[in-house]
Design a protein around this motif. Structure first.
Motif, short mmCIF file in Angstrom:
data_model
loop_
_atom_site.label_atom_id
_atom_site.label_comp_id
_atom_site.label_asym_id
_atom_site.label_seq_id
_atom_site.Cartn_x
_atom_site.Cartn_y
_atom_site.Cartn_z
N GLU A 32 0.85 -1.20 0.00
CA GLU A 32 0.00 0.00 0.00
C GLU A 32 0.88 1.25 0.00
OE1 GLU A 32 -4.18 -1.19 2.15
OE2 GLU A 32 -2.53 -0.73 3.50
N SER A 33 1.66 1.40 1.07
CA SER A 33 2.45 2.63 1.24
C SER A 33 3.41 2.84 0.08
CB SER A 33 3.22 2.58 2.55
OG SER A 33 2.40 2.09 3.58
N VAL A 34 3.95 1.77 -0.50
CA VAL A 34 4.92 1.89 -1.58
C VAL A 34 4.29 2.53 -2.82
CG1 VAL A 34 4.54 -0.35 -2.70
CG2 VAL A 34 6.83 0.65 -2.69
N GLN A 35 2.96 2.51 -2.89
CA GLN A 35 2.25 3.13 -4.00
C GLN A 35 1.88 4.59 -3.71
OE1 GLN A 35 1.42 1.91 -7.05
NE2 GLN A 35 2.26 -0.16 -6.80
N GLY A 36 2.36 5.12 -2.59
CA GLY A 36 2.03 6.50 -2.23
C GLY A 36 0.64 6.61 -1.62
N ALA A 37 0.16 5.48 -1.09
CA ALA A 37 -1.17 5.47 -0.47
C ALA A 37 -1.04 5.83 1.01
CB ALA A 37 -1.82 4.11 -0.63
N THR A 38 -1.41 7.05 1.36
CA THR A 38 -1.44 7.50 2.75
C THR A 38 -2.73 7.01 3.40
OG1 THR A 38 -2.57 9.49 2.05
CG2 THR A 38 -0.17 9.62 2.20
#
Ligand code: ZN
Lengths: 382, 136
Positions: A139-145
């Motif tokens: 998730e976070s690696v995709q820029g998903a905050t």
């Protein structure tokens, strides 16, 4: 099994405390709770254990090991102490651990102190830190905050139930209206429907008016087996998948259902008997989903309670009675402790201008991640 | 972030390699070795087609550290044709035209410039609108 009661509570202002450190914020809350306990019990209750609640200090302040940091600074050297981390549910999770310690008889009195400091660094770094509550690899690696993930949830909610964004406006409006009476709230300004509609986007459809402000703050409570005016009649925790995308039923908020369901079962109570519900409105869509999952509304109907004016302090199910996360502020790991402290004041009848009339049973629920870890407590006038 | 960690995930990041459950045939992404449908052991590799549709989406205006240069950008829940949903940025797309139900396909792109002093680049999957092809 011992019954578990709440003695003192200590609430400090949520906001930007540039001049105060983590340990000073935590100590202020513990002092306030100790003074409150002295007033209630006619003396200080020596505690045998301290449970800290903090989510981000290791990342934002370069400080971990908060159990000892706080115990040492508070003059409690030697006490059993540990930090509990469960992202936004840290506060509730720490209370749950203290509850288990007291209920088991291992400890007569336990301190819980939630503390968070988000203003020591800049926004992008805070977003990266809060994103560690999600699935870092997927998730976070995709820029998903967290706000982005909540945006995915809200978008799907609106699509599934055929609604427009403004159905969430009254959650923000109610929070700010209630915060006016709370001197510890971060924001006490009125929000209008027009201001809600014009608010800038954070993660569409989520706007600035849908997001609770992350801030500094500390709150403390004292749990004890010595009878007081407030009994903890349920303490429950449940988990879901870490990543939002792994949920077979995205809008079910399953951990909230499980957590509230376990709490109702322990307390032998149902939603009709709850006089107020401090839910975790980190995003307005969480408020709707929590009301549904905890049995106050049918699926897809949680927003309706807000639109129909049923969430005010003297209405069917009061929420955000001190301003909620949206207006009191969201000191992430400390928030769950604020919520339970606020519910304790309500069922004691000591909530002042924030008082819910005739409140005897109150529920608090906090959320880690996007509904991944949910802790529910129910307090009742003893 | 550590180089070894990105290296370890290379099959997922570049190849959408997940798993298929030998007991109930459920397709699994990302791999987790325990089938979420039947709780059986599932370690058989399975390569996903990279085709799917937008299940939900958001436009990120307030990015985390390392993503500032891209903002605003679209993040979607992509429902793969084989069943699982994953989280991915959308690329090569007009932000105003993203829709639930839109057909998308996997491409490999730079995900972020990592925050360490070496400025290491991280590559992986993103999804873009499926290009219209004759007869499709
Ligand atoms: Zn299976």
């Amino acid at each position: 099994m011992s019954e578990v009661y709440i003695a003192g509570v200590g609430i400090t202002p949520a906001g930007e405390h540039w001049e105060r450190s983590l340990r000073e914020l935590a100590f202020a809350a513990l002092e306030a709770a100790a003074n409150d306990t002295e007033r209630l019990l006619g003396g200080r209750a020596p505690a045998e254990a301290l449970f800290a609640a903090n989510a981000l200090a290791g990342q934002l302040s370069g400080q971990a090991h908060l159990g000892v940091l706080i115990a040492d600074f508070a003059g409690l050297r030697g006490i059993e102490a540990v930090n509990v981390e469960a992202a936004g549910a840290s506060g509730g999770a720490a209370i749950r651990q203290a509850y288990i310690a007291v209920a088991s008889g291992q400890v007569e009195t336990a301190l819980v102190v939630g503390v968070e400091k988000t203003t020591d660094t800049i926004g992008g770094r805070v977003n990266a830190a809060t994103a560690t509550a999600g699935d870092s690899d997927f998730e976070s690696v995709q820029g998903a905050t967290p706000a982005a993930l909540a945006g995915l949830l809200m978008q799907r909610y609106l699509h599934t139930y055929g609604l427009e964004h403004d159905v969430f406006a009254d959650f923000a409006i109610n929070a700010h209206a209630n915060a006016k009476a709370n001197p510890n709230a971060m924001f006490r300004n009125t929000i209008t429907r027009d201001a809600y509609a014009r608010a800038g986007a954070v993660a569409d459809p989520i706007s600035m008016m849908d997001v609770a402000p992350e801030c500094d703050g500390a709150a403390a409570i004292v749990l004890t087996s010595r009878p007081t005016a407030v009994r903890v009649v349920a303490s429950a925790q449940a988990t879901d998948t870490l990543a939002l995308h792994d949920r077979p039923d995205l809008l079910g908020f399953d951990a909230a259902q499980l957590s509230a369901g376990r709490a109702y079962k322990t307390a032998n109570l149902g939603p009709d008997e709850i006089d107020l519900f401090e839910l975790f409105d980190a995003y307005t869509v969480f408020a709707a989903l929590s009301l549904e999952a905890a049995g106050f509304a049918e699926r897809g109907q949680g927003w309706r309670l807000a639109v129909e004016g049923q969430i005010g302090r003297d209405r069917r199910i009061p929420i955000q009675t001190f301003g909620g996360l949206k207006a009191r502020g969201n000191p992430i790991g400390a928030t769950g402790v604020y919520q339970v402290a606020e519910v304790a004041l309500q069922v004691r009848g000591e909530a002042g201008a924030s008082q819910v009339p005739n409140a005897r049973v109150g529920m608090a629920q906090c959320i880690g991640g996007i509904g991944a870890n949910i802790v529910t407590h129910i307090l009742q006038t003893a | 972030m550590e180089i070894s960690r990105h290296w370890r995930l290379r099959q997922q990041r570049y190849g959408l390699v997940g798993e298929v459950c030998p007991h109930c045939d459920a397709k699994i992404f990302p791999p987790r070795d325990v089938c979420p449908s039947c709780s059986g052991e599932a370690k058989t590799p399975y390569v996903f087609s990279g085709k799917g549709e937008v299940y939900s989406y958001t436009i990120v205006h307030d990015p985390p550290e390392g993503f500032e240069a891209n903002a605003p950008y679209a993040v979607a829940l992509v429902k793969l044709d084989e069943g699982p949903i994953l989280t991915s940025q959308l690329t090569d797309v007009e932000l105003a035209e993203v829709k639930i139900g839109q057909r998308v396909e996997m491409v490999t792109r730079k995900l972020r410039e990592d925050g360490d002093e070496r400025g290491m680049l991280v590559y992986g999957y993103k999804f873009r609108p499926t290009l219209a092809t004759a007869g499709a």
